[in-house]
Motif scaffolding. Structure first.
Motif, PDB file in Angstrom:
ATOM      1  N   GLY A 190      23.014 -20.399 -11.848  1.00  0.00           N
ATOM      2  CA  GLY A 190      21.888 -20.364 -12.769  1.00  0.00           C
ATOM      3  C   GLY A 190      20.536 -20.305 -12.081  1.00  0.00           C
ATOM      4  O   GLY A 190      19.502 -20.148 -12.741  1.00  0.00           O
ATOM      5  N   GLY A 191      20.527 -20.435 -10.763  1.00  0.00           N
ATOM      6  CA  GLY A 191      19.287 -20.400  -9.998  1.00  0.00           C
ATOM      7  C   GLY A 191      19.175 -19.113  -9.201  1.00  0.00           C
ATOM      8  O   GLY A 191      19.800 -18.096  -9.517  1.00  0.00           O
ATOM      9  N   ASP A 192      18.402 -19.155  -8.149  1.00  0.00           N
ATOM     10  CA  ASP A 192      18.235 -17.975  -7.290  1.00  0.00           C
ATOM     11  C   ASP A 192      19.252 -18.057  -6.154  1.00  0.00           C
ATOM     12  O   ASP A 192      19.004 -18.682  -5.117  1.00  0.00           O
ATOM     13  N   TRP A 193      20.381 -17.414  -6.351  1.00  0.00           N
ATOM     14  CA  TRP A 193      21.459 -17.436  -5.364  1.00  0.00           C
ATOM     15  C   TRP A 193      21.305 -16.340  -4.305  1.00  0.00           C
ATOM     16  O   TRP A 193      22.046 -16.304  -3.332  1.00  0.00           O
ATOM     17  N   ARG A 194      20.334 -15.453  -4.500  1.00  0.00           N
ATOM     18  CA  ARG A 194      20.229 -14.297  -3.613  1.00  0.00           C
ATOM     19  C   ARG A 194      19.918 -14.648  -2.159  1.00  0.00           C
ATOM     20  O   ARG A 194      20.492 -14.019  -1.249  1.00  0.00           O
ATOM     21  N   PRO A 195      19.050 -15.616  -1.865  1.00  0.00           N
ATOM     22  CA  PRO A 195      18.857 -15.954  -0.438  1.00  0.00           C
ATOM     23  C   PRO A 195      20.148 -16.389   0.248  1.00  0.00           C
ATOM     24  O   PRO A 195      20.415 -15.985   1.386  1.00  0.00           O
ATOM     25  N   LEU A 196      20.963 -17.185  -0.440  1.00  0.00           N
ATOM     26  CA  LEU A 196      22.240 -17.603   0.127  1.00  0.00           C
ATOM     27  C   LEU A 196      23.178 -16.412   0.269  1.00  0.00           C
ATOM     28  O   LEU A 196      23.899 -16.288   1.267  1.00  0.00           O
ATOM     29  N   ALA A 197      23.180 -15.524  -0.709  1.00  0.00           N
ATOM     30  CA  ALA A 197      24.040 -14.346  -0.629  1.00  0.00           C
ATOM     31  C   ALA A 197      23.596 -13.417   0.491  1.00  0.00           C
ATOM     32  O   ALA A 197      24.441 -12.817   1.171  1.00  0.00           O
ATOM     33  N   ARG A 198      22.280 -13.303   0.705  1.00  0.00           N
ATOM     34  CA  ARG A 198      21.802 -12.494   1.831  1.00  0.00           C
ATOM     35  C   ARG A 198      22.223 -13.112   3.160  1.00  0.00           C
ATOM     36  O   ARG A 198      22.598 -12.401   4.107  1.00  0.00           O
ATOM     37  N   GLU A 199      22.210 -14.457   3.211  1.00  0.00           N
ATOM     38  CA  GLU A 199      22.681 -15.146   4.411  1.00  0.00           C
ATOM     39  C   GLU A 199      24.170 -14.868   4.629  1.00  0.00           C
ATOM     40  O   GLU A 199      24.617 -14.644   5.762  1.00  0.00           O
ATOM     41  N   ALA A 200      24.937 -14.874   3.534  1.00  0.00           N
ATOM     42  CA  ALA A 200      26.367 -14.575   3.633  1.00  0.00           C
ATOM     43  C   ALA A 200      26.587 -13.166   4.163  1.00  0.00           C
ATOM     44  O   ALA A 200      27.442 -12.937   5.031  1.00  0.00           O
ATOM     45  N   ARG A 201      25.821 -12.218   3.678  1.00  0.00           N
ATOM     46  CA  ARG A 201      25.973 -10.842   4.159  1.00  0.00           C
ATOM     47  C   ARG A 201      25.671 -10.734   5.647  1.00  0.00           C
ATOM     48  O   ARG A 201      26.348 -10.010   6.382  1.00  0.00           O
ATOM     49  N   ALA A 202      24.664 -11.490   6.083  1.00  0.00           N
ATOM     50  CA  ALA A 202      24.326 -11.454   7.512  1.00  0.00           C
ATOM     51  C   ALA A 202      25.448 -12.054   8.354  1.00  0.00           C
ATOM     52  O   ALA A 202      25.822 -11.508   9.394  1.00  0.00           O
ATOM     53  N   VAL A 203      26.002 -13.180   7.894  1.00  0.00           N
ATOM     54  CA  VAL A 203      27.078 -13.833   8.632  1.00  0.00           C
ATOM     55  C   VAL A 203      28.321 -12.947   8.681  1.00  0.00           C
ATOM     56  O   VAL A 203      29.046 -12.908   9.683  1.00  0.00           O
ATOM     57  N   LEU A 204      28.565 -12.215   7.594  1.00  0.00           N
ATOM     58  CA  LEU A 204      29.778 -11.399   7.481  1.00  0.00           C
ATOM     59  C   LEU A 204      29.609  -9.992   8.054  1.00  0.00           C
ATOM     60  O   LEU A 204      30.547  -9.199   7.991  1.00  0.00           O
ATOM     61  N   ARG A 205      28.455  -9.703   8.616  1.00  0.00           N
ATOM     62  CA  ARG A 205      28.239  -8.370   9.171  1.00  0.00           C
ATOM     63  C   ARG A 205      29.290  -8.073  10.251  1.00  0.00           C
ATOM     64  O   ARG A 205      29.498  -8.859  11.169  1.00  0.00           O
ATOM     65  N   GLY A 206      29.965  -6.966  10.115  1.00  0.00           N
ATOM     66  CA  GLY A 206      31.017  -6.602  11.058  1.00  0.00           C
ATOM     67  C   GLY A 206      32.387  -7.162  10.711  1.00  0.00           C
ATOM     68  O   GLY A 206      33.379  -6.842  11.377  1.00  0.00           O
ATOM     69  N   HIS A 207      32.454  -8.000   9.664  1.00  0.00           N
ATOM     70  CA  HIS A 207      33.725  -8.579   9.243  1.00  0.00           C
ATOM     71  C   HIS A 207      34.646  -7.487   8.703  1.00  0.00           C
ATOM     72  O   HIS A 207      34.246  -6.673   7.869  1.00  0.00           O
ATOM     73  N   GLY A 208      35.892  -7.454   9.164  1.00  0.00           N
ATOM     74  CA  GLY A 208      36.802  -6.383   8.802  1.00  0.00           C
ATOM     75  C   GLY A 208      37.769  -6.689   7.682  1.00  0.00           C
ATOM     76  O   GLY A 208      38.507  -5.814   7.247  1.00  0.00           O
ATOM     77  N   GLY A 209      37.802  -7.932   7.215  1.00  0.00           N
ATOM     78  CA  GLY A 209      38.734  -8.290   6.155  1.00  0.00           C
ATOM     79  C   GLY A 209      38.152  -8.088   4.777  1.00  0.00           C
ATOM     80  O   GLY A 209      36.999  -7.691   4.612  1.00  0.00           O
ATOM     81  N   ARG A 210      38.942  -8.375   3.778  1.00  0.00           N
ATOM     82  CA  ARG A 210      38.481  -8.276   2.395  1.00  0.00           C
ATOM     83  C   ARG A 210      37.691  -9.540   2.026  1.00  0.00           C
ATOM     84  O   ARG A 210      37.870 -10.595   2.621  1.00  0.00           O
ATOM     85  N   LEU A 211      36.840  -9.403   1.016  1.00  0.00           N
ATOM     86  CA  LEU A 211      35.971 -10.502   0.603  1.00  0.00           C
ATOM     87  C   LEU A 211      36.211 -10.842  -0.856  1.00  0.00           C
ATOM     88  O   LEU A 211      36.328  -9.960  -1.708  1.00  0.00           O
ATOM     89  N   GLY A 212      36.281 -12.148  -1.124  1.00  0.00           N
ATOM     90  CA  GLY A 212      36.351 -12.635  -2.489  1.00  0.00           C
ATOM     91  C   GLY A 212      35.470 -13.851  -2.643  1.00  0.00           C
ATOM     92  O   GLY A 212      34.890 -14.345  -1.667  1.00  0.00           O
ATOM     93  N   ILE A 213      35.343 -14.324  -3.865  1.00  0.00           N
ATOM     94  CA  ILE A 213      34.623 -15.572  -4.112  1.00  0.00           C
ATOM     95  C   ILE A 213      35.477 -16.442  -5.033  1.00  0.00           C
ATOM     96  O   ILE A 213      36.358 -15.943  -5.747  1.00  0.00           O
ATOM     97  N   HIS A 214      35.224 -17.740  -4.984  1.00  0.00           N
ATOM     98  CA  HIS A 214      35.770 -18.620  -6.018  1.00  0.00           C
ATOM     99  C   HIS A 214      34.754 -18.659  -7.133  1.00  0.00           C
ATOM    100  O   HIS A 214      33.588 -19.000  -6.924  1.00  0.00           O
TER     101      HIS A 214
END
Length: 274
Positions: A42-66
């Protein structure tokens, strides 16, 4: 001998930052656990999601969320509450779209009470009523998931009957809805509710199975222990998995992420997974 199945893991972004080796030793599937709380969605989750994208850069597996589940009964009959559930699911799908996630885990609506009481009612539609309420909560999310290429997987929680979620999944008649089996939840219900053993849940899921949460326990509580610390019969679990029409995503969902390497090593030593 065919190659052993590759284990993935459930983690928060902070866990992945603290343990970068988990991302780079193999193209493991990742399930992010940062985006299911109401205050996050319900808040601004985009900064955390951008951080996730940076951490996962180069990751070769599939991605999901709970996806969201705390306090959200997807079979709630109240139209006002159904609108809240639908909104949270839509917000979680916003996250999936932003991250490129292809799977979202949600929780089963079925309880131990349901198992022992739904058939008590003279009106056969007790089961149908729950399914109709689930459709009211989830139908918009399922349609959007189809468009996004996301599969919503419904995991067992208090389910005593391995088949009841399959009826719910089939009712949507959508490739965007499938089954998840949570080993610890099944083992807990086997211990306290006389449900069938874990491998039965996996086998009964059949071709609807696309996701499995792996964690150990003692059958008395939802422990989320590392593999080998509890009493789940892992050889039987992986024998059932080997019979599945296709291997689902195998996600280690441990309370203590420090136990992930030991769990991988344990299953590798048993010749079950890597």
């Amino acid at each position: 001998m065919s190659e052993l199945p590759l284990l993935g893991l459930a983690a928060q972004v902070s866990d992945l930052k603290a343990n970068p080796a988990l991302l780079h030793d193999a193209p493991r599937d990742i399930e992010l656990h940062d985006f299911f709380m109401a205050d996050v969605l319900g808040g601004d989750w985009r900064p955390l999601a951008r951080e996730a994208r940076a951490v996962l850069r180069g990751h070769g597996g599939r991605l999901g969320i709970h996806g969201p589940f705390w306090g959200l009964d997807i079979s709630n009959p109240d139209p006002d509450v159904q609108a809240i559930v639908a909104r949270r699911m839509d917000q979680a799908l916003d996250v999936c779209a932003f991250l490129g996630a292809s799977q979202m885990v949600i929780h089963s609506p079925y309880t131990l009470w349901d198992h022992h009481n739904l058939d008590h009612f003279a009106w056969r539609s007790a089961h149908e009523w729950i399914i109709a309420n689930c459709h009211a909560c989830l139908r918009p999310a399922v349609a959007r998931a189809e468009a996004l290429g996301v599969t919503v997987v419904i995991e067992n929680v208090q389910d005593k009957d391995p088949d009841i979620r399959a009826d719910l999944v089939r009712s949507f008649e959508s490739r965007a809805v499938a089954l998840s089996v949570d080993t610890g939840h099944a083992h807990f219900m086997n211990g306290v509710g006389q449900a069938p053993p874990v491998d039965f849940f996996i086998r009964r899921a059949g071709d609807l199975l696309q996701h499995v949460h792996l964690h150990d326990g003692d059958g008395n509580a939802d422990r989320h222990w590392r593999v080998g610390d509890g009493s789940i019969p892992w050889a039987a679990v992986f024998r059932a998995l080997s019979e599945a029409p296709r291997m689902p995503r195998l996600i280690l969902e441990l309370s203590d992420k420090a136990g992930v390497p030991a769990s991988i090593a344990r299953l590798r030593d048993l010749g079950l997974a890597r």
